[in-house]
Scaffold this active site. Structure first.
Site, PDB file in Angstrom:
ATOM      1  N   LYS A   8       1.232  -3.703  -4.864  1.00 37.87           N
ATOM      2  CA  LYS A   8       1.957  -4.977  -4.964  1.00 37.87           C
ATOM      3  C   LYS A   8       3.165  -4.775  -5.876  1.00 37.87           C
ATOM      4  CE  LYS A   8       0.683  -5.853  -9.408  1.00 37.87           C
ATOM      5  NZ  LYS A   8       1.633  -5.850 -10.537  1.00 37.87           N
ATOM      6  N   ASP A 133      -5.588  -8.827 -11.874  1.00 39.80           N
ATOM      7  CA  ASP A 133      -4.878  -9.051 -10.618  1.00 39.80           C
ATOM      8  C   ASP A 133      -5.681  -8.620  -9.391  1.00 39.80           C
ATOM      9  OD1 ASP A 133      -4.694  -6.362 -11.111  1.00 39.80           O
ATOM     10  OD2 ASP A 133      -2.503  -6.250 -11.050  1.00 39.80           O
TER      11      ASP A 133
END
Length: 268
Positions: A8, A133
């Site tokens: 990401k 995350d």
């Protein structure tokens, strides 16, 4: 059964407050990108973790994939032992969330492999126990993250079809260093509003870590400048670094980077 955990990037990252538990309150937009690891799990007589590709520091028992397995095993004791093979391709300590993605994809893989029928909401709760995350990679869609990074909300941000260049110099930035120079403060701009218009990102979309990390590692702002000189409409550090990325409306002219840099390019 095999899957391909992806990395990401962060579009903006505000550090808004210091928490009593030692963590920091964050606000960021995390967007999945197609830089992939490969993860295979098969039932076995004994649980084994092995890896190829980039070397992974630390012991196998401390790997987030192994922790994900133990987390599910605790609640579902009938899950069999597994042979885990990870081919590591996403650089570690790079602000790309590779380890978190591996753990989240492991949860999803086991959910399918062992027919646990857990909904995404429950998988996200497990993922949040493994890392700040991790939960992003359960739905694996762009999200606005707050709290420690585990509170997720949908966003309409769309960079699909744009060209992405990621540059990882041989610099390691530890969590302690990343937060050492940070002064938490409430953001002066609304992240959701900024994300609506890519043309304002260069001026208004900020990663708060850059202010404290760049003075210690002048290579990083140099890479950012070079990405803009190549024609990026936005360039920034991902997470707490040290990967820099540039977003382009179309594929830029080839650039020669130092051989010790890891460079990855793709259409998002």
């Amino acid at each position: 059964m095999i899957c391909f955990p992806n990395a990401k990037i962060n579009l903006g990252l505000h550090i808004t407050a210091k928490r009593k538990d030692g963590y920091h309150e964050l606000e960021t937009c995390m967007v999945p990108i197609p830089w992939l690891d490969a993860l295979e799990m098969i039932p076995a007589k004994k649980t084994i973790f092995e890896s190829t590709g980039l070397p992974i520091p630390g012991e196998a028992k401390d790997n987030l994939i192994v922790k994900a397995y133990k987390l599910l095993k605790k609640d579902f004791p009938d899950i069999p032992e597994v042979h885990i093979h990870l081919h590591k391709n996403i650089p570690m300590g790079a602000g790309l969330g590779g380890g978190s993605a591996d753990a989240a994809f492991a949860l999803t893989l086991m959910n399918q492999l062992f027919e646990l029928y857990l909904e995404d909401l429950f998988l996200e709760e497990y993922a949040a126990q493994l890392g700040s995350d991790c939960a992003l990679f359960i739905e694996n869609k762009p999200k606005i993250a707050t709290g420690r990074g585990e509170i997720l909300a949908s966003t309409d941000v769309n960079i699909q079809g744009d060209y992405l260049v990621l540059v990882k110099p041989p610099i390691h930035i530890g969590t302690k260093e990343a937060y050492a120079g940070v002064k938490p403060q409430a953001p002066t701009v609304d992240l959701q509003e900024i994300l609506k218009d890519k043309h304002t990102w260069k001026e208004h979309l900020v990663n708060d870590f850059e202010k404290s990390i760049f003075p210690n590692h002048p290579t990083l702002p140099q890479i950012k400048t070079q990405l803009y000189e190549m024609g990026a409409y936005y360039a920034a550090m991902s997470g707490s670094g040290s990967t820099m990325f540039g977003l382009f409306s179309e594929k830029p002219e080839p650039t020669k980077w130092p051989s010790e840099y890891i460079v990855f390019e793709c259409v998002v």
